[in-house]
Design a protein around this motif. Structure first.
Motif, PDB file in Angstrom:
ATOM      1  N   GLU A 163       1.626 -34.823 -13.503  1.00  0.00           N
ATOM      2  CA  GLU A 163       1.378 -33.907 -12.399  1.00  0.00           C
ATOM      3  C   GLU A 163       1.131 -34.695 -11.104  1.00  0.00           C
ATOM      4  OE1 GLU A 163      -1.497 -30.074 -11.380  1.00  0.00           O
ATOM      5  OE2 GLU A 163      -1.880 -31.268 -13.175  1.00  0.00           O
ATOM      6  N   ALA A 164       1.739 -34.223 -10.001  1.00  0.00           N
ATOM      7  CA  ALA A 164       1.593 -34.905  -8.711  1.00  0.00           C
ATOM      8  C   ALA A 164       0.170 -34.735  -8.181  1.00  0.00           C
ATOM      9  CB  ALA A 164       2.583 -34.347  -7.712  1.00  0.00           C
ATOM     10  N   VAL A 165      -0.358 -35.799  -7.596  1.00  0.00           N
ATOM     11  CA  VAL A 165      -1.700 -35.744  -7.024  1.00  0.00           C
ATOM     12  C   VAL A 165      -1.748 -36.676  -5.820  1.00  0.00           C
ATOM     13  CG1 VAL A 165      -2.563 -37.503  -8.627  1.00  0.00           C
ATOM     14  CG2 VAL A 165      -4.170 -35.900  -7.587  1.00  0.00           C
ATOM     15  N   PRO A 175     -10.500 -33.746   2.483  1.00  0.00           N
ATOM     16  CA  PRO A 175     -11.589 -32.921   1.944  1.00  0.00           C
ATOM     17  C   PRO A 175     -11.989 -33.332   0.526  1.00  0.00           C
ATOM     18  CG  PRO A 175      -9.556 -31.631   2.195  1.00  0.00           C
ATOM     19  CD  PRO A 175      -9.270 -33.001   2.707  1.00  0.00           C
ATOM     20  N   LEU A 177     -14.449 -35.017  -2.627  1.00  0.00           N
ATOM     21  CA  LEU A 177     -14.910 -36.377  -2.909  1.00  0.00           C
ATOM     22  C   LEU A 177     -13.820 -37.361  -2.492  1.00  0.00           C
ATOM     23  CD1 LEU A 177     -16.355 -35.790  -6.502  1.00  0.00           C
ATOM     24  CD2 LEU A 177     -17.701 -36.314  -4.440  1.00  0.00           C
ATOM     25  N   LEU A 179     -11.788 -39.981  -3.450  1.00  0.00           N
ATOM     26  CA  LEU A 179     -11.404 -40.625  -4.710  1.00  0.00           C
ATOM     27  C   LEU A 179     -10.533 -41.860  -4.512  1.00  0.00           C
ATOM     28  CD1 LEU A 179     -10.669 -37.405  -6.813  1.00  0.00           C
ATOM     29  CD2 LEU A 179     -12.805 -38.692  -6.629  1.00  0.00           C
ATOM     30  N   GLY A 428     -16.521 -42.270 -18.376  1.00  0.00           N
ATOM     31  CA  GLY A 428     -16.511 -40.905 -17.851  1.00  0.00           C
ATOM     32  C   GLY A 428     -15.498 -40.748 -16.731  1.00  0.00           C
ATOM     33  N   ALA A 432     -12.182 -38.362 -16.671  1.00  0.00           N
ATOM     34  CA  ALA A 432     -11.986 -37.356 -15.627  1.00  0.00           C
ATOM     35  C   ALA A 432     -10.556 -37.402 -15.073  1.00  0.00           C
ATOM     36  CB  ALA A 432     -13.005 -37.552 -14.500  1.00  0.00           C
ATOM     37  N   PHE A 433      -9.986 -38.593 -14.998  1.00  0.00           N
ATOM     38  CA  PHE A 433      -8.624 -38.742 -14.474  1.00  0.00           C
ATOM     39  C   PHE A 433      -7.574 -38.633 -15.577  1.00  0.00           C
ATOM     40  CE2 PHE A 433      -8.712 -40.137  -9.991  1.00  0.00           C
ATOM     41  CZ  PHE A 433     -10.085 -40.250  -9.792  1.00  0.00           C
TER      42      PHE A 433
ATOM     43  N   THR B 323     -12.066 -27.470   3.487  1.00  0.00           N
ATOM     44  CA  THR B 323     -10.711 -27.083   3.110  1.00  0.00           C
ATOM     45  C   THR B 323     -10.566 -27.155   1.586  1.00  0.00           C
ATOM     46  OG1 THR B 323      -9.791 -27.835   5.197  1.00  0.00           O
ATOM     47  CG2 THR B 323      -8.270 -27.747   3.332  1.00  0.00           C
ATOM     48  N   LEU B 325      -9.213 -27.618  -2.246  1.00  0.00           N
ATOM     49  CA  LEU B 325      -8.456 -28.727  -2.837  1.00  0.00           C
ATOM     50  C   LEU B 325      -7.229 -28.229  -3.581  1.00  0.00           C
ATOM     51  CD1 LEU B 325     -11.519 -30.582  -4.419  1.00  0.00           C
ATOM     52  CD2 LEU B 325     -10.345 -31.168  -2.281  1.00  0.00           C
ATOM     53  N   ALA B 328      -4.565 -30.057  -8.772  1.00  0.00           N
ATOM     54  CA  ALA B 328      -4.697 -31.335  -9.489  1.00  0.00           C
ATOM     55  C   ALA B 328      -6.001 -32.041  -9.111  1.00  0.00           C
ATOM     56  CB  ALA B 328      -3.505 -32.243  -9.184  1.00  0.00           C
ATOM     57  N   LEU B 329      -6.329 -32.047  -7.811  1.00  0.00           N
ATOM     58  CA  LEU B 329      -7.573 -32.685  -7.367  1.00  0.00           C
ATOM     59  C   LEU B 329      -8.793 -31.919  -7.845  1.00  0.00           C
ATOM     60  CD1 LEU B 329      -7.170 -33.934  -3.681  1.00  0.00           C
ATOM     61  CD2 LEU B 329      -7.504 -35.298  -5.754  1.00  0.00           C
ATOM     62  N   ILE B 332      -9.692 -32.851 -11.342  1.00  0.00           N
ATOM     63  CA  ILE B 332     -10.368 -34.155 -11.424  1.00  0.00           C
ATOM     64  C   ILE B 332     -11.817 -34.024 -10.947  1.00  0.00           C
ATOM     65  CG2 ILE B 332     -10.385 -36.544 -10.576  1.00  0.00           C
ATOM     66  CD1 ILE B 332      -7.305 -36.351 -10.377  1.00  0.00           C
ATOM     67  N   HIS B 333     -12.017 -33.288  -9.828  1.00  0.00           N
ATOM     68  CA  HIS B 333     -13.377 -33.068  -9.317  1.00  0.00           C
ATOM     69  C   HIS B 333     -14.253 -32.418 -10.387  1.00  0.00           C
ATOM     70  CE1 HIS B 333     -12.108 -34.023  -5.252  1.00  0.00           C
ATOM     71  NE2 HIS B 333     -13.302 -33.760  -4.783  1.00  0.00           N
ATOM     72  N   ARG B 335     -13.965 -32.321 -13.630  1.00  0.00           N
ATOM     73  CA  ARG B 335     -14.274 -33.194 -14.775  1.00  0.00           C
ATOM     74  C   ARG B 335     -15.229 -34.319 -14.385  1.00  0.00           C
ATOM     75  NH1 ARG B 335      -8.431 -32.391 -16.218  1.00  0.00           N
ATOM     76  NH2 ARG B 335      -8.008 -34.309 -15.070  1.00  0.00           N
ATOM     77  N   LEU B 336     -15.054 -34.849 -13.163  1.00  0.00           N
ATOM     78  CA  LEU B 336     -15.940 -35.919 -12.707  1.00  0.00           C
ATOM     79  C   LEU B 336     -17.374 -35.392 -12.599  1.00  0.00           C
ATOM     80  CD1 LEU B 336     -15.227 -38.835 -12.019  1.00  0.00           C
ATOM     81  CD2 LEU B 336     -14.896 -38.164  -9.647  1.00  0.00           C
TER      82      LEU B 336
END
Lengths: 472, 355
Positions: A163-165, A175, A177, A179, A428, A432-433, B323, B325, B328-329, B332-333, B335-336
């Motif tokens: 999946e694209a990210v 906007p 965190l 990363l 962890g 998450a990733f 804004t 997300l 996909a982001l 991740i947020h 799960r983190l």
């Protein structure tokens, strides 16, 4: 999914991929995939995710810690064919490139606009920007210009699911965190990079280099601390000990003072007026810090000659011994002199020579342990020597790796640098990733079980591939 | 009541067991920022003091509750500074809050070298996670690639991953010389000039355009500042210039009622529009806007320009100030957050309504 010549399965074809720059560890991958488009990368990842097949991403393979070591039952995913420079926007001072573009190629493409990409690992003629992102690569100009992280604006990538990210943006922030600092330096374990936007900076009008000699290594170390404390952030600040100077001089003819216990190279860049002012201050400070001889480059040719020795330290080490093992610890600058003394004592203890080149401004050490890889006893001593240097780095308040990464090489030393809960937190982050854990598995973070078995100790050595390539 | 580290550990463990939401707070100077805080206050001001400061090593380590003003005073005494020039927004601002908010000031976009945002200068941190464990990331040296760089992610994390207990920051020498120039230009012309200057080796350390005036700050070696002043022209200002007023949002632009939007875009982006109540910083990359236009329109415009918009102060905050997300982001947020704060106790909703 891929053209047939982009999928290698025979051992004779996959052999060149069995290791990266750290050649002690070798493993043939099940298959090597060489996708030519981002869509193909995504398709490979989706399929591997579905079939639960591990994937190991790879750039030019110049890494020094085994981060691109293949997985026996996995796909080695080479990003080398994704090598287009997508756009150079001179007005915005950014370049958007695919991961397989070489570091130096970016600066070459930007040169017509009098811009360049600042991070310059010495392998920059070969290493790719994707690999630089994976390792958070440094170079000799980090003190002033920052690491890869500080010079990357946006990373487009794919998750293990295909999946694209997107991390970061063409603005100065994004906007949520931030990363980006996780992905940069993640050693290919969090996402596969498919596009990178880097900052370009204006090429300085002028650079000049001061070369200073010292009778004692402690004096050279103190000179570094004094320069920084005086408010000077040189463009480059490098140190060679006497063994290193004597090693490189016959080949590089850089004009190093072979009687000096240590040689310091200190570069200033900027406008001519700025450089003149800074060179004056640098010379004054070095003189009061007991430099015994000071030379200032008077031409670009001379400046490059000063640097030639430093940049050729690794090939010179390759000529001086059957093999050498490069360490990469970082320590507080004030301990540089003491660390050199400690390494000299270790040379006696292990019966091996160890010339030293340091990114002194960053406190980043590259001791080169010379040994004989055909002699198991010599290998064992080199390994123990390296471990002692890394443990000493941690003890002095530093780190086991400044810029080469952990990979498979230093995974055991992670146990001495981090406590159990922090190592668990790293797992962890990985989950998450990459919840499936299929992306470059088994690297960087040791399990607590492994640490317990080792009792905090470590054993590994490596030798360099591409021994003639300038490095660090 | 401010509490020591030991009592914070107990407090967090108890809150995790009972799933009690906690609102992490230092001096409270940035209470306005982000979505409305909720939960019982966890006060970090018991974590006091500079732990280590070595000018020649270019780092300072401080406990989270240390006053930002005091820290900067200590650095100034030794001729050094926090290179991201953070806003305080009040006398009681703390170091931990400064990092958690992740806001940088005028020097953020110094052209050329040695500049960056808060995260670029975070070297290490100790974090109290949602299990009540102390984690230690990064260190105090500039080059360190051992393990994931979690410490830098804490910059701008608004406390959603845990309590920052201690942080190590890279510091830099204060410039030897500094001066401010003033120009009269309209917004479009200012953007052209700023981007043109950005491509040249000039020691510009701050820029601000507002109401037809453009201010530029030059910082560096005296010779470099003098040479740049001659190249750039404009009128040299006596005194320190408007930088503190702008950083602390005490400038007249920030007074009055209309909602304040922070729009982060590529420096080359066109004029944002939505009226003429605008201020530009960071060489064009930061646009402040006073506007009561619908949030959706402002966000859409920011996105078209390649950036994002945050409702910084005032306005209708019920739909979230940041804004949203991408899916996909967001995954991740989520799960983190679950890894660091499994019980979801830290600053719920401060960044986004769902974790």
């Amino acid at each position: 999914m891929l053209r047939s010549e982009c999928l290698l399965t025979d051992a004779e074809d996959t052999r060149p991929y069995d290791c990266d720059g750290l050649t002690l560890y070798r493993q043939l991958p099940m298959v090597v995939a060489l996708p030519e488009t981002t869509a193909q990368v995504a398709a490979v990842l989706k399929l591997c995710h579905e079939l639960r097949i591990p994937v190991v991403p790879r750039g030019a393979g110049t890494g020094l810690s085994g981060g691109a070591l293949p997985h026996a039952t996995g796909v080695l995913l080479s990003l080398a064919k994704l090598n287009r420079i997508i756009a150079i926007d001179a007005r915005a001072r950014i370049a958007t490139v695919e991961p397989g573009v070489r570091n130096l190629a970016i600066s070459e493409a930007a040169a017509q606009h009098r811009l360049y990409y600042a991070p310059d690992p010495s392998s920059q003629i070969a290493c790719t920007i994707g690999g630089n992102v994976a390792e958070n690569a440094g170079g000799v100009h980090c003190l002033k210009y920052g690491l890869t992280l500080h010079n990357v604006l946006r990373i487009r990538g794919l998750t293990m699911e295909g999946e694209a990210v997107e991390f970061g943006s063409h603005a100065l922030d994004a906007p949520g965190l931030d990363l980006l600092p996780l992905v940069v330096g993640s050693e290919g374990m969090l996402a596969v990079v498919t596009e990178v936007t880097v900052k370009l900076v204006p090429t300085p009008q002028l650079a000049r280099c001061v070369m200073a000699s010292f009778d004692r290594v402690e004096d050279a170390g103190n000179a570094v601390a004094t320069l920084v404390a005086a408010g000077i952030i040189p463009a480059g600040l490098e140190m060679l000990d006497q063994a290193a100077s004597r090693l490189v001089e016959p080949h590089a003819r850089a004009g190093y003072d072979l009687d000096a216990a240590a040689v310091l190279l200190c570069e200033s860049d900027g406008t001519p007026a700025e450089v003149e002012e800074e060179i004056f201050r640098i010379s004054e400070i070095l003189r009061s810090a007991r430099a015994t001889r000071i030379q200032v480059s008077s031409s670009e040719a001379e400046r490059l000659r000063f640097w030639a020795g430093r940049k050729n330290a690794f090939p010179a080490a390759g000529r001086a011994a059957p093999a050498y093992y490069c360490m990469d610890g970082t320590i507080p600058r004030k301990h540089l002199g003491g660390m050199l003394k400690a390494i000299q004592a270790m040379e006696q203890k292990y019966g091996l020579r160890c010339p030293n080149v340091f990114h002194a401004g960053d406190g980043n050490l590259h001791p080169l342990i010379l040994f004989d890889d055909g002699d198991p006893d010599s290998v064992a001593r080199a390994v123990a020597f390296g471990v002692e240097i890394l443990e000493e780095s941690v003890r002095l308040g530093g780190t086991i790796t400044g810029e080469h990464g952990v990979g498979v090489e230093k995974i055991d030393q992670m146990c001495s640098q981090f406590g159990g809960p922090t190592l668990e937190a790293f797992f962890g982050v990985k989950r998450a990733f990459d919840p499936s854990g299929l992306l470059n598995p088994g690297k960087v973070v040791p399990t607590l079980h492994r640490c317990a078995e080792l009792g905090g100790m470590a054993v590994h050595a490596g030798t360099l591939k591409f021994a003639d390539l300038p490095r660090f | 009541m401010a509490a020591s580290l030991e009592s914070l550990l107990d407090l967090v463990r108890a809150a995790a067991a009972a799933r009690t939401p906690l609102r992490i707070r230092g001096g409270g100077t940035k209470d306005f920022y982000g979505n409305t805080p909720s939960g019982e206050i966890l006060d970090t001001r018991g974590l006091q003091g500079i732990v280590a400061y070595e000018p020649s090593e270019l780092f300072v380590t401080a406990n989270a509750g240390t006053s930002l003003r005091e820290l900067e005073a200590v650095l100034t005494e030794r001729g050094q500074m926090l290179p991201f020039e953070p806003p305080h927004f009040g006398d009681s601002a703390t170091v931990g809050g400064c990092v958690a908010a992740g806001l940088a000031g005028p020097r953020r976009a110094s052209f050329g070298a040695t500049h960056g945002g808060v995260r670029d200068f975070v070297l290490g941190a100790r974090l109290l996670d949602g299990r009540g464990q102390l984690l230690s990331f990064g260190g105090t040296v500039i080059k360190n690639v051992a393990g994931y760089d979690v410490a830098r992610v804490l910059a701008g994390s608004l406390g959603v991953l845990g309590v920052i207990v201690e942080v190590s920051l890279k510091v830099l020498p204060r410039p030897l010389a500094e001066t401010t120039l003033r120009f009269e230009l309209d917004q479009a012309a200012a953007l052209v000039r700023l981007n043109e200057w950005g491509g040249r080796p000039l020691p510009i350390s701050a820029s601000a355009w507002c109401g037809g005036e453009l201010f530029l700050r030059l910082s560096g070696a005296p010779a470099a500042v003098a040479a740049a002043r001659d190249i750039l022209g404009g009128t040299e200002i006596v005194g320190d210039g408007p930088w503190t007023e702008i950083r602390e949002q005490r400038h007249v632009f920030f007074s009055g009622d209309p909602p304040l939007w922070r729009i982060s875009v590529p420096s080359t982006a066109d004029v944002v529009g939505f009226g003429n109540q605008q201020m530009i910083e960071w060489g064009g990359a930061l646009r402040w806007l006073r506007s009561a236009h619908p949030a959706a329109e402002i966000r859409a415009k920011a996105q078209t320009l390649g950036g994002h918009a945050t409702l910084f102060r005032g306005g209708d905050r019920s739909q979230g100030v940041f804004t949203p997300l991408s899916p996909a982001l967001k995954a991740i947020h989520r799960r983190l957050k679950a890894e660091f704060d499994p019980a979801g106790i830290f600053n719920p909703g401060r960044m986004y309504a769902e974790p």
